[in-house]
Motif scaffolding. Structure first.
Motif, PDB file in Angstrom:
ATOM      1  N   ILE A   1       0.722  -1.256  -0.011  1.00 55.74           N
ATOM      2  CA  ILE A   1      -0.103  -0.029   0.048  1.00 55.74           C
ATOM      3  C   ILE A   1       0.799   1.094  -0.043  1.00 55.74           C
ATOM      4  N   TYR A   2       1.969   1.305   0.753  1.00 59.37           N
ATOM      5  CA  TYR A   2       2.932   2.351   0.860  1.00 59.37           C
ATOM      6  C   TYR A   2       3.449   2.583  -0.469  1.00 59.37           C
ATOM      7  N   LEU A   3       4.101   1.553  -1.000  1.00 59.39           N
ATOM      8  CA  LEU A   3       4.448   1.583  -2.795  1.00 59.39           C
ATOM      9  C   LEU A   3       3.432   2.120  -3.720  1.00 59.39           C
ATOM     10  N   LEU A   4       2.351   1.748  -3.451  1.00 59.80           N
ATOM     11  CA  LEU A   4       1.154   2.168  -4.297  1.00 59.80           C
ATOM     12  C   LEU A   4       0.859   3.719  -3.909  1.00 59.80           C
ATOM     13  N   PHE A   5       1.119   4.243  -2.845  1.00 63.64           N
ATOM     14  CA  PHE A   5       0.922   5.578  -2.556  1.00 63.64           C
ATOM     15  C   PHE A   5       2.076   6.186  -2.996  1.00 63.64           C
ATOM     16  N   ASN A   6       3.337   5.800  -3.003  1.00 65.58           N
ATOM     17  CA  ASN A   6       4.423   6.562  -3.462  1.00 65.58           C
ATOM     18  C   ASN A   6       4.506   6.573  -5.087  1.00 65.58           C
ATOM     19  N   GLU A   7       3.862   5.376  -5.654  1.00 63.70           N
ATOM     20  CA  GLU A   7       3.778   5.549  -6.898  1.00 63.70           C
ATOM     21  C   GLU A   7       2.928   6.742  -7.726  1.00 63.70           C
ATOM     22  N   GLY A   8       1.822   6.974  -6.728  1.00 60.65           N
ATOM     23  CA  GLY A   8       0.906   8.340  -6.959  1.00 60.65           C
ATOM     24  C   GLY A   8       1.707   9.587  -6.499  1.00 60.65           C
TER      25      GLY A   8
ATOM     26  N   SER B   1       5.171  10.032  -6.286  1.00 63.82           N
ATOM     27  CA  SER B   1       6.551  10.631  -6.670  1.00 63.82           C
ATOM     28  C   SER B   1       6.654  10.289  -8.141  1.00 63.82           C
ATOM     29  N   SER B   2       5.544   9.774  -8.705  1.00 60.70           N
ATOM     30  CA  SER B   2       5.567   8.895 -10.085  1.00 60.70           C
ATOM     31  C   SER B   2       6.090   9.403 -11.308  1.00 60.70           C
ATOM     32  N   THR B   3       5.818   8.425 -12.026  1.00 62.23           N
ATOM     33  CA  THR B   3       6.003   8.569 -13.540  1.00 62.23           C
ATOM     34  C   THR B   3       4.791   9.022 -14.003  1.00 62.23           C
ATOM     35  N   ALA B   4       3.546   8.908 -13.466  1.00 65.41           N
ATOM     36  CA  ALA B   4       2.563   9.148 -14.428  1.00 65.41           C
ATOM     37  C   ALA B   4       2.317  10.705 -14.724  1.00 65.41           C
ATOM     38  N   GLU B   5       2.176  10.967 -15.712  1.00 60.92           N
ATOM     39  CA  GLU B   5       2.062  12.403 -16.147  1.00 60.92           C
ATOM     40  C   GLU B   5       0.851  13.158 -15.851  1.00 60.92           C
ATOM     41  N   SER B   6      -0.203  12.662 -15.561  1.00 58.56           N
ATOM     42  CA  SER B   6      -1.539  13.256 -15.428  1.00 58.56           C
ATOM     43  C   SER B   6      -1.611  13.397 -13.723  1.00 58.56           C
ATOM     44  N   THR B   7      -1.812  14.658 -13.199  1.00 57.45           N
ATOM     45  CA  THR B   7      -2.169  14.860 -11.698  1.00 57.45           C
ATOM     46  C   THR B   7      -3.309  14.074 -11.520  1.00 57.45           C
ATOM     47  N   ALA B   8      -4.407  14.068 -12.117  1.00 52.76           N
ATOM     48  CA  ALA B   8      -5.526  13.342 -11.765  1.00 52.76           C
ATOM     49  C   ALA B   8      -5.254  11.999 -11.640  1.00 52.76           C
ATOM     50  N   LEU B   9      -4.345  11.422 -12.315  1.00 50.28           N
ATOM     51  CA  LEU B   9      -4.216  10.012 -11.964  1.00 50.28           C
ATOM     52  C   LEU B   9      -3.297   9.701 -10.817  1.00 50.28           C
ATOM     53  N   ARG B  10      -2.473  10.473 -10.807  1.00 52.27           N
ATOM     54  CA  ARG B  10      -1.447  10.469  -9.609  1.00 52.27           C
ATOM     55  C   ARG B  10      -2.466  10.454  -8.093  1.00 52.27           C
ATOM     56  N   LYS B  11      -3.085  11.543  -8.193  1.00 47.00           N
ATOM     57  CA  LYS B  11      -4.087  11.740  -7.391  1.00 47.00           C
ATOM     58  C   LYS B  11      -4.994  10.378  -6.924  1.00 47.00           C
TER      59      LYS B  11
ATOM     60  N   ASP C   1       4.150  23.452  -8.575  1.00 48.83           N
ATOM     61  CA  ASP C   1       3.509  24.654  -9.077  1.00 48.83           C
ATOM     62  C   ASP C   1       2.609  24.685 -10.311  1.00 48.83           C
ATOM     63  N   ALA C   2       2.351  26.042 -10.522  1.00 49.95           N
ATOM     64  CA  ALA C   2       1.091  26.029 -11.590  1.00 49.95           C
ATOM     65  C   ALA C   2       1.747  25.371 -13.076  1.00 49.95           C
ATOM     66  N   ASN C   3       3.216  25.433 -13.314  1.00 53.36           N
ATOM     67  CA  ASN C   3       3.801  24.823 -14.500  1.00 53.36           C
ATOM     68  C   ASN C   3       4.113  23.238 -14.144  1.00 53.36           C
ATOM     69  N   GLY C   4       3.756  22.702 -12.867  1.00 55.76           N
ATOM     70  CA  GLY C   4       3.963  21.156 -12.888  1.00 55.76           C
ATOM     71  C   GLY C   4       5.596  20.970 -12.209  1.00 55.76           C
ATOM     72  N   ALA C   5       6.186  22.008 -11.801  1.00 53.90           N
ATOM     73  CA  ALA C   5       7.448  22.143 -11.197  1.00 53.90           C
ATOM     74  C   ALA C   5       7.130  21.743  -9.696  1.00 53.90           C
ATOM     75  N   ILE C   6       8.344  20.981  -9.352  1.00 54.73           N
ATOM     76  CA  ILE C   6       8.221  20.525  -7.745  1.00 54.73           C
ATOM     77  C   ILE C   6       8.611  21.775  -7.004  1.00 54.73           C
ATOM     78  N   VAL C   7       7.568  21.855  -5.799  1.00 55.43           N
ATOM     79  CA  VAL C   7       7.791  22.961  -4.802  1.00 55.43           C
ATOM     80  C   VAL C   7       8.525  22.155  -3.602  1.00 55.43           C
TER      81      VAL C   7
ATOM     82  N   ALA D   1       9.772  14.335 -15.149  1.00 55.15           N
ATOM     83  CA  ALA D   1      10.110  15.633 -15.821  1.00 55.15           C
ATOM     84  C   ALA D   1      10.153  16.643 -14.563  1.00 55.15           C
ATOM     85  N   ALA D   2       9.442  16.571 -13.728  1.00 54.43           N
ATOM     86  CA  ALA D   2       9.176  17.489 -12.603  1.00 54.43           C
ATOM     87  C   ALA D   2      10.751  17.369 -11.941  1.00 54.43           C
ATOM     88  N   GLU D   3      10.925  16.273 -11.597  1.00 53.88           N
ATOM     89  CA  GLU D   3      12.371  16.128 -10.884  1.00 53.88           C
ATOM     90  C   GLU D   3      13.643  16.575 -11.606  1.00 53.88           C
TER      91      GLU D   3
END
Lengths: 426, 130
Positions: A191-198, A200-210, A252-258, A397-399
């Protein structure tokens, strides 16, 4: 809510437990899934007319079981069972079943279902994909998009994982307390790995990660409800809630990590934070420290600080030290170095992580942190090398974009700024 | 007469709602509450955290026993309550129906309130958010 939406929510929320009970009954994942699917189809037909049953989960188990048995009987030309419209009128039957399915059964069933998905032969990404497909009921398309793989490839992967599970003996006996704790540990990791997948993940879409993060929280809460006295489950749920509470401020608004220290704390979800803090409070009372509880306590210290400068880094350092003793790992030491950098300065932090180089040479965050300490110490050439190494290891890309900011800062200050900027690896 | 409207629903279902849906339900409920407040009928309202955060103190023994989890293991859980001024049961039911239209699913237990103490001096109901 429209009735259709309510029914959909009821089916989604009933799935893990209903499927788990059907798995115990049929002892076969595919049969259990088919039975659940059929029961859902009947629910969509019956519930709008008759209203939802008092206990949707028990209804689905009951009907799923009957439909599957019915199918077997039809194949062997035996008499059909009465239709479920008749069965649901028998309130006694339903409540009797509810009694029999009460918490003790459900909790071992659900734990078994999750545990089966965590088969040790399956690499973690496959465990997660399988759990999302089977337990959560996400579509192959959704999972494929989350993991950035083709649908056909993912379908194949899930099929293979299932046949591997079918080939091995699924433990159907009631687990002993020690086994139960061991299974909980394995499932908590998944479950923890599943959460981390969302997270820090590779998925591009924010909605999917969420969605992945929310699914992990849903499963963790469900497990905690069935095992209410497990402090590490409280710690896990608290950790996920406290981290998820920051999600609106993390990009942030551009998808960059804060970074944590730069985040707008007004954007943190205070409701989730309050729930996380309440759970840590409960867990601590048991005086059985564990890795999730400590990590949750660290996250709690960040959550409690009104601004980054108020963070209790000395306490965070102590908690990381406790985590190192409990679960020694270079990644934990690397995280601890962040607290050391705050309390004792970048030199001490750098000295702490230099010995980790051999083991963490392929780890994005190692080179990122090392670069930051070197930069703070004014060792700019070394910092630049470390950042470039980090970029080549970035998982998203954000990293990469975040490290590029550091490189840009260095470039601005450096006499060779222009030349270097042109050579940045993409 | 004061009535407590106790909200029971399946926690699994409520916590499976997507945030947008939860927000929409809360917005609809808040519209009903505003109407009640406008009529001077709305008392304290609470949404409780999930039962996973609950702890039960069994005080029927010495020493009292602390148990993790809610008092009762039920299929539908107590998730919150409203205190509302009503002329009688008919109006209480009508109010509950209005709330129910804004948030279908689950059940409301409508229970007359015997005593309701005002908050003590210095009590800050917003402290939970800090």
């Amino acid at each position: 809510m429209t009735q259709a939406a309510w029914i959909e929510a009821a089916l989604t929320s009933a799935r893990p437990q209903a499927l788990a009970a059907l798995l115990r009954y049929f002892r076969d994942l595919d049969t259990a899934e088919e039975a659940f699917q059929d029961a859902c189809l009947r629910a969509l037909k019956t519930w709008p007319q008759k209203g939802p049953p008092r206990d949707p989960t028990a209804w689905l188990v009951f009907v799923g079981r009957n439909v599957a048995i019915d199918a077997v009987r039809r194949r062997s030309k035996l008499q059909e069972l009465p239709p479920e419209e008749v069965l649901t009128d028998l309130d006694d039957t339903e409540s009797e079943l509810v009694e029999r399915l009460d918490s003790a059964d459900y909790r071992d069933d659900l734990l078994r279902l999750l545990f089966v998905c965590c088969h040790p032969d399956l690499p973690p990404p496959q465990q997660i994909a399988l759990a999302l497909r089977v337990v959560s009921g996400l579509s192959v398309q959704q999972i494929a998009r989350a993991f950035l793989v083709g649908e056909a490839a993912l379908e194949q992967r899930i099929t293979r994982a299932k046949s591997r599970i079918a080939a091995s003996a699924v433990p159907f006996d009631t687990p002993s307390p020690a086994e139960r704790t061991a299974r909980l540990g394995v499932v908590a990791t998944m479950i923890y790995l599943l959460f981390n997948e969302g997270y820090s993940s590779t998925a591009e879409s924010t909605a999917l990660r969420k969605q992945l993060c929310e699914e992990a929280i849903r499963l963790a809460r469900l497990l905690l409800r069935l095992f209410p006295g497990e402090p590490e489950m409280m710690g896990l749920v608290a950790l996920l809630l406290l981290q998820h509470a920051r999600s609106a401020a993390r990009l942030d608004a551009n998808g960059a990590i804060v970074l944590l220290e730069d985040q707008d704390r007004e954007l943190w979800d205070r409701t989730l934070i309050a729930e996380g803090l309440a759970l840590i409070d409960k867990a601590v009372r048991h005086r059985q420290p564990g890795a999730y509880q400590i990590q949750a306590a660290i996250a709690a210290l960040h959550s409690r600080a009104p601004c980054a400068a108020d963070t209790d880094w000395a306490q965070i350092d102590l908690l990381y030290a406790a985590l190192e003793r409990l679960q020694p790992s270079p990644v934990v030491t690397l995280n601890r170095s962040v607290a050391i950098a705050k309390t004792r300065g970048p030199e001490a932090a750098l000295a702490m992580i230099e010995p980790l180089g051999a083991r963490l040479s392929g780890y994005f965050h190692f080179h990122g942190a090392r670069g930051a300490y070197l930069q703070q110490l004014g060792r700019e050439d070394e910092a630049r090398d470390a950042f470039q190494r980090a970029i080549s290891l970035a998982g998203s890309a954000a990293e990469a974009a975040h490290i590029r900011l550091h490189l840009d800062q260095l470039a601005k200050r450096s006499a060779h700024g222009t030349a270097l900027a042109g050579n940045r690896p993409e | 007469m004061l009535y407590a409207i106790l909200c029971y629903n399946s926690e699994d279902v409520v916590y499976s709602w997507p945030k947008e849906h939860d927000d929409a339900v809360m917005a609809r409920l808040s519209a009903v509450q505003q109407k009640l407040a406008g009529a001077g009928r709305l008392g304290p309202v609470a949404r409780l955290m999930p039962t996973t955060t609950a702890t039960t103190l069994r005080k029927d023994r010495e020493p009292a026993l602390v148990i993790d989890g809610p008092f009762a293991e039920t299929k539908e859980q107590l998730l919150g309550f409203y205190i509302v001024e009503c002329e009688g049961l008919e109006q209480a039911l009508e109010t509950a129906r209005e709330l129910g239209n804004a948030n279908p699913g689950g059940a409301y237990e409508i229970r007359p309130v015997a005593v309701l103490n005002p908050p003590g001096p210095g009590f800050d109901s917003r402290s939970g958010k800090r």
